[in-house]
Scaffold this active site. Structure first.
Site, mmCIF file in Angstrom:
data_model
loop_
_atom_site.group_PDB
_atom_site.id
_atom_site.type_symbol
_atom_site.label_atom_id
_atom_site.label_comp_id
_atom_site.label_asym_id
_atom_site.label_seq_id
_atom_site.Cartn_x
_atom_site.Cartn_y
_atom_site.Cartn_z
ATOM 1 N N VAL A 87 1.097 -1.349 -0.138
ATOM 2 C CA VAL A 87 0.100 -0.019 0.134
ATOM 3 C C VAL A 87 1.014 1.351 -0.017
ATOM 4 C CG1 VAL A 87 -1.648 1.182 1.234
ATOM 5 C CG2 VAL A 87 -1.879 -1.170 1.080
ATOM 6 N N SER A 88 0.570 2.209 -0.866
ATOM 7 C CA SER A 88 1.368 3.541 -1.077
ATOM 8 C C SER A 88 0.963 4.417 -0.530
ATOM 9 C CB SER A 88 2.162 3.459 -2.407
ATOM 10 O OG SER A 88 0.916 3.647 -3.507
ATOM 11 N N SER A 89 -0.296 4.687 -0.282
ATOM 12 C CA SER A 89 -1.117 5.857 0.101
ATOM 13 C C SER A 89 -2.416 5.513 0.712
ATOM 14 C CB SER A 89 -1.225 6.811 -1.166
ATOM 15 O OG SER A 89 -2.313 6.400 -2.109
#
Length: 465
Positions: free
Chosen positions: A19-21
């Protein structure tokens, strides 16, 4: 019969989560969601068993340098993983080059992958691999367009004089999204003009500390102040981005001084013999090379006669936080080693013979640490601890793990050095150039600790490899 046996063979499956954001969490790609769907997928297949869960939180898909992705690839190379699963292809990669390089490693070690929400991706056939590569091209283009959009936003902010980072140079502060002069501004301006007068960054940094109580490193003073165009009020083609500290003429003069000093240093590099080996016994910092100038008076002028290579504690010179002042000439260190290394090496040989009889099996301790890391991840996945707690505790456990070898091997056998030192050691040493001398000492010595001067003498402590 053979095909039936292969289908019943248990596959060790790794679940990869990224998950990046926060935006991804809102779209249904949260950590919990990816974990639950991965585990459910394994439970629905009788020939699959969970190998481990690999989690990268807050990391872009364009980056190859991800903590748990690296751990996963190491396990693939060790033959511990048969299949990798993730929800969608963009959880795996958004860079075609990184995807192709990783795919080559997976194929070499007979590992496959599946995007459980996109089962039409198939890397087992040439057509499938071509389709995946084409999809990766579009995913990479989308990610890069996102970066261009961010760059456009930054350009607009700068054009309106708004800050794009919370990090500001000394002498400024942020007010209503704009840079304004801070209480430190007069001190920074005064120190800049002090540098212009004396043309010495070390003196300027000391002046800033002693006169104004502001502590900065020489490198930070150079890059964040002297090389920073914001002190002229300009930034990225905005001529009125912020209040100026100095004139354009003064800024250009500073750049000429810095460029001139850099050219002198690059053209006069001296191959210091003991670079990286000398340690200040008072503060524990590495000692760095310098020169001791020998001058003479001729009429009304001071003339430089010689420059002697030497070493000093930068912690003392730059910050006066260490009492080990004064430089020591390189030739004095060589003289000490040539005179005393044989005797001190005899003690080292005795220690070697004692250590070589001892081994330590750390495999059980390493297994315990790995289990702790696994339990820590479960706590985070179940939201029992925060991300910061997870990262901090995992880093501490991994540091402990990295310090342990499976079986501690005996110390390095010094037989080659013993044979050499028993021969005509001094005449052989004098024939070496500085680079060869450096390699020689590094092959037998880990570090040399130098105490502060007592009278005219220093105490040396040699630590052999």
């Amino acid at each position: 019969m053979k095909r039936a046996e292969e289908s019943e063979k248990l596959m060790r499956v790794a679940v990869y989560i990224r998950v990046s954001s926060d935006e991804q969490a809102e779209r249904g790609d949260s950590i919990r969601d990816q974990k639950e769907r991965g585990i459910k997928y394994i439970e629905e297949h009788k020939n699959m068993v969970l190998q481990d869960i690999y989690l990268d939180d807050g990391v872009s898909g364009q980056k190859i340098d991800r903590d748990d992705f690296t751990r996963l690839m190491n396990h693939v190379k060790e033959g511990l993983v048969d299949l990798i699963i993730f929800t969608k292809l963009d959880r795996w990669f958004r860079s075609l080059r990184h995807y192709l390089n990783t795919q080559a490693v997976l194929e070499k070690h007979h590992a496959a992958w599946t995007a459980i929400d996109q089962p039409f991706f198939d890397t087992s056939t040439p057509y499938g691999r071509a389709f995946v590569a084409q999809s990766m091209t579009w995913a990479e283009l989308e990610a890069q367009n996102g970066g261009l959009r961010v760059a456009d936003v930054f350009r607009t902010k700068v054009a309106h004089g708004e800050v794009i980072s919370g990090k500001v140079p000394h002498g400024y502060r942020i007010e209503n999204k704009h840079l304004v002069l801070s209480e430190e501004a007069p001190a920074i301006q005064d120190t800049i003009f002090y540098f212009l007068k004396h043309q010495s960054m070390n003196q300027a940094v000391n002046y800033l500390k002693e006169t104004h109580g502001i502590i900065m490193s020489v490198q930070n003073f150079k890059q964040s102040i002297l090389r920073n165009e914001k002190i002229t009020g300009r930034y990225r083609n905005n001529e009125t981005y912020c209040p100026r500290l100095i004139s354009d003429e003064a800024f250009q003069q500073i750049q000429r001084i810095l460029d001139h000093n850099s050219n002198i240093k690059s053209s006069q590099k001296y191959p210091y013999i003991f670079t990286g080996l000398l340690v200040c016994a008072e503060c524990g910092q590495k000692m760095s090379g310098c020169h001791i100038n020998s001058v003479s008076k001729q009429k009304d002028k001071t003339v430089l006669r010689y420059k002697y290579p030497a070493y000093e504690c930068k912690h003392h010179r730059s910050f006066r936080k260490c009492g080990n002042g004064g430089a020591i000439r390189e030739v004095r260190i060589e003289e000490y080693l040539m005179k005393n290394v044989k005797e001190q090496f005899g003690t080292y040989i005795a220690d070697f013979e004692a250590k070589s009889k001892k081994t330590a099996d750390n495999r059980q301790k390493k297994n315990q640490l790995q289990k702790k890391i696994g339990r820590l991840k479960d706590l985070y996945l179940n939201e029992a601890i925060t991300l910061e707690e997870y990262k901090t505790d995992r880093e501490e456990l991994e540091n402990q793990l990295n310090k342990l070898t499976d079986i501690k091997q005996p110390a390095k056998n010094p037989e080659a050095f013993i044979n050499m030192i028993n021969k005509d050691f001094e005449s052989m040493y004098q024939r070496l150039d500085n680079q060869q001398k450096r390699l020689f000492w590094r092959s037998v010595i880990k570090e040399i600790r130098l105490s502060k001067r007592s009278g005219c003498c220093r105490e040396y402590t040699i630590i052999f490899l």
